[in-house]
Write a protein that holds these residues in place. Structure first.
Motif, mmCIF file in Angstrom:
data_model
loop_
_atom_site.group_PDB
_atom_site.id
_atom_site.type_symbol
_atom_site.label_atom_id
_atom_site.label_comp_id
_atom_site.label_asym_id
_atom_site.label_seq_id
_atom_site.Cartn_x
_atom_site.Cartn_y
_atom_site.Cartn_z
ATOM 1 N N ALA A 256 10.019 4.637 1.002
ATOM 2 C CA ALA A 256 9.091 4.392 2.389
ATOM 3 C C ALA A 256 10.536 3.428 2.344
ATOM 4 C CB ALA A 256 8.063 3.721 2.622
ATOM 5 N N THR A 257 10.991 2.978 3.805
ATOM 6 C CA THR A 257 12.167 2.282 4.437
ATOM 7 C C THR A 257 11.420 0.886 4.258
ATOM 8 O OG1 THR A 257 11.487 2.293 6.694
ATOM 9 C CG2 THR A 257 13.185 3.322 5.396
ATOM 10 N N PRO A 258 11.707 -0.646 4.258
ATOM 11 C CA PRO A 258 10.547 -1.796 4.715
ATOM 12 C C PRO A 258 10.206 -1.872 5.154
ATOM 13 C CG PRO A 258 13.208 -2.003 3.773
ATOM 14 C CD PRO A 258 13.021 -0.906 3.799
ATOM 15 N N ARG A 259 10.359 -0.601 6.440
ATOM 16 C CA ARG A 259 9.937 -0.937 7.931
ATOM 17 C C ARG A 259 8.716 0.117 7.687
ATOM 18 N NH1 ARG A 259 8.769 2.871 12.562
ATOM 19 N NH2 ARG A 259 8.615 1.786 14.230
ATOM 20 N N GLU A 260 8.797 1.168 7.058
ATOM 21 C CA GLU A 260 7.443 2.203 6.823
ATOM 22 C C GLU A 260 6.660 1.275 5.669
ATOM 23 O OE1 GLU A 260 10.474 6.011 7.333
ATOM 24 O OE2 GLU A 260 9.835 5.357 5.113
ATOM 25 N N ALA A 261 7.437 1.221 5.032
ATOM 26 C CA ALA A 261 6.377 0.004 3.904
ATOM 27 C C ALA A 261 5.358 -0.619 4.446
ATOM 28 C CB ALA A 261 7.117 -0.135 3.097
ATOM 29 N N LEU A 262 5.920 -1.891 5.342
ATOM 30 C CA LEU A 262 4.916 -2.232 6.444
ATOM 31 C C LEU A 262 3.536 -1.696 6.632
ATOM 32 C CD1 LEU A 262 4.897 -5.942 6.872
ATOM 33 C CD2 LEU A 262 6.384 -5.300 8.341
ATOM 34 N N LEU A 263 4.315 -0.752 7.569
ATOM 35 C CA LEU A 263 3.399 -0.162 8.693
ATOM 36 C C LEU A 263 2.100 0.031 7.657
ATOM 37 C CD1 LEU A 263 6.037 1.193 11.170
ATOM 38 C CD2 LEU A 263 4.309 -0.331 11.618
ATOM 39 N N VAL A 264 2.166 0.826 6.423
ATOM 40 C CA VAL A 264 1.143 1.770 5.820
ATOM 41 C C VAL A 264 1.007 0.160 5.079
ATOM 42 C CG1 VAL A 264 1.267 3.365 3.785
ATOM 43 C CG2 VAL A 264 3.026 3.775 6.074
ATOM 44 N N GLY A 265 1.130 -0.408 5.069
ATOM 45 C CA GLY A 265 0.846 -1.031 3.748
ATOM 46 C C GLY A 265 0.954 -1.645 2.138
ATOM 47 N N THR A 266 2.039 -0.288 1.642
ATOM 48 C CA THR A 266 1.995 -0.678 0.563
ATOM 49 C C THR A 266 3.798 -0.993 -0.189
ATOM 50 O OG1 THR A 266 3.218 1.404 1.166
ATOM 51 C CG2 THR A 266 1.478 1.605 0.536
ATOM 52 N N PRO A 267 3.889 -1.561 -1.393
ATOM 53 C CA PRO A 267 5.170 -1.446 -1.138
ATOM 54 C C PRO A 267 6.244 -1.005 -1.647
ATOM 55 C CG PRO A 267 3.572 -1.651 -3.293
ATOM 56 C CD PRO A 267 2.567 -1.300 -1.839
ATOM 57 N N PRO A 268 7.520 -1.427 -1.431
ATOM 58 C CA PRO A 268 8.833 -0.700 -1.194
ATOM 59 C C PRO A 268 8.714 0.812 -2.108
ATOM 60 C CG PRO A 268 9.329 -2.610 -0.287
ATOM 61 C CD PRO A 268 7.737 -2.786 -1.024
ATOM 62 N N ALA A 269 8.351 -0.168 -3.769
ATOM 63 C CA ALA A 269 8.730 1.216 -4.325
ATOM 64 C C ALA A 269 8.023 2.095 -4.402
ATOM 65 C CB ALA A 269 8.230 0.133 -6.174
ATOM 66 N N LEU A 270 6.727 2.454 -4.243
ATOM 67 C CA LEU A 270 5.952 3.249 -3.687
ATOM 68 C C LEU A 270 6.232 4.790 -3.832
ATOM 69 C CD1 LEU A 270 2.348 3.171 -5.166
ATOM 70 C CD2 LEU A 270 2.285 3.225 -2.407
ATOM 71 N N PRO A 271 6.176 5.084 -4.920
ATOM 72 C CA PRO A 271 6.366 6.702 -3.794
ATOM 73 C C PRO A 271 5.607 7.215 -2.908
ATOM 74 C CG PRO A 271 6.047 6.801 -6.767
ATOM 75 C CD PRO A 271 5.659 5.850 -5.725
#
Length: 252
Positions: free
Chosen positions: A199-214
């Motif tokens: 995920a991009t940093p924005r997408e990871a923030l919206l989904v609530g996950t670390p950016p490194a999560l596949p």
């Protein structure tokens, strides 16, 4: 030691043929047994306690936990780590996300991020059945299962197909149900592609996950029963919370 913990696990559970097991992997296997014993929602001991129990460094424990988190067997809760529930199984079919989640006894939901209208670019036009420059809706929503954020969905549809989307549609509900029940539009078929991404940093923030999560990324272009282009959807699913299923039949 036998590291085979469940049917369907990799052969010898990933032990190299030379037989030398990485220390973190041996710890991971032991923690996996503990996870099965604790059951969903069970609280794991702290990293410090696990390191003392297995006589390894905290970094070794951290690596083992990191893999179990990425596999979806554990999840963070506050400052602790608990056993996660089973992954959601989403069918690869024309059924909506809502239907797939409900079949597993979970409560589906969506949280609207944005609903915008813009002139259709040339690349998108053939996928939504619009001419270049004609108005197109873009709707972005966070996918929820029992209020847990599990994905991010972007839907593109021409204004001509859904002219009052901004006033008639409840963004917490199924878009497919809205098209069918309110507009009389039924889905006929679709082309779908799946890939893994970060995920991009924005997408990871919206989904609530670390950016490194596949993440599992689905691209879908759908048509109605008359074969007319209907929508383009881009959906990110958390790799630790979703698996996909389909039925394969013989084709003569």
């Amino acid at each position: 030691m036998n590291y085979q913990t469940s049917p369907g696990a990799p052969v010898r559970s990933g032990i190299p043929e030379h037989g030398r097991v990485p220390k973190y992997y041996a710890v991971k296997a032991k923690i996996a047994v503990m996870v099965d014993e604790l059951g969903e929602g069970g609280l794991l001991p702290t990293e410090r306690d696990l390191a003392v129990r297995y006589e390894v460094s905290r970094e070794t424990v951290r690596q083992a936990l990191r893999e179990l988190l990425l596999e979806g067997r554990l999840r963070r809760q506050g400052r602790g780590t608990v056993v996660a529930g089973p992954k959601l199984e989403q069918p690869l079919s024309l059924a909506s996300y809502t239907e797939g989640v409900r079949r597993q006894g979970r409560r589906p939901g969506r949280s609207l991020i944005s609903l915008d209208r813009f002139p259709c670019p040339e690349a998108l036009a053939p996928e939504v059945g619009a001419e270049r420059g004609e108005p197109v809706w873009h709707m972005e929503r966070v996918l929820l299962a029992d209020d847990e954020r599990v994905g991010l969905e972007s839907t593109y549809v021409s204004e001509a197909r859904a002219p009052r989307l901004d006033t008639e549609f409840d963004p917490d509900s199924s878009f497919y149900a809205y098209l069918h029940d309110r507009l009389g539009i039924s889905f006929g078929d679709a082309d779908e592609r799946i890939e893994t991404v970060l995920a991009t940093p924005r997408e990871a923030l919206l989904v609530g996950t670390p950016p490194a999560l596949p993440m599992l990324l689905l691209h879908r272009v759908s048509r109605d029963t008359a074969g007319r282009q209907l929508e383009r959807v881009r959906t990110l699913y958390r790799g630790d919370r979703f698996s996909f299923t389909t039925h394969l039949g013989r084709q003569d």
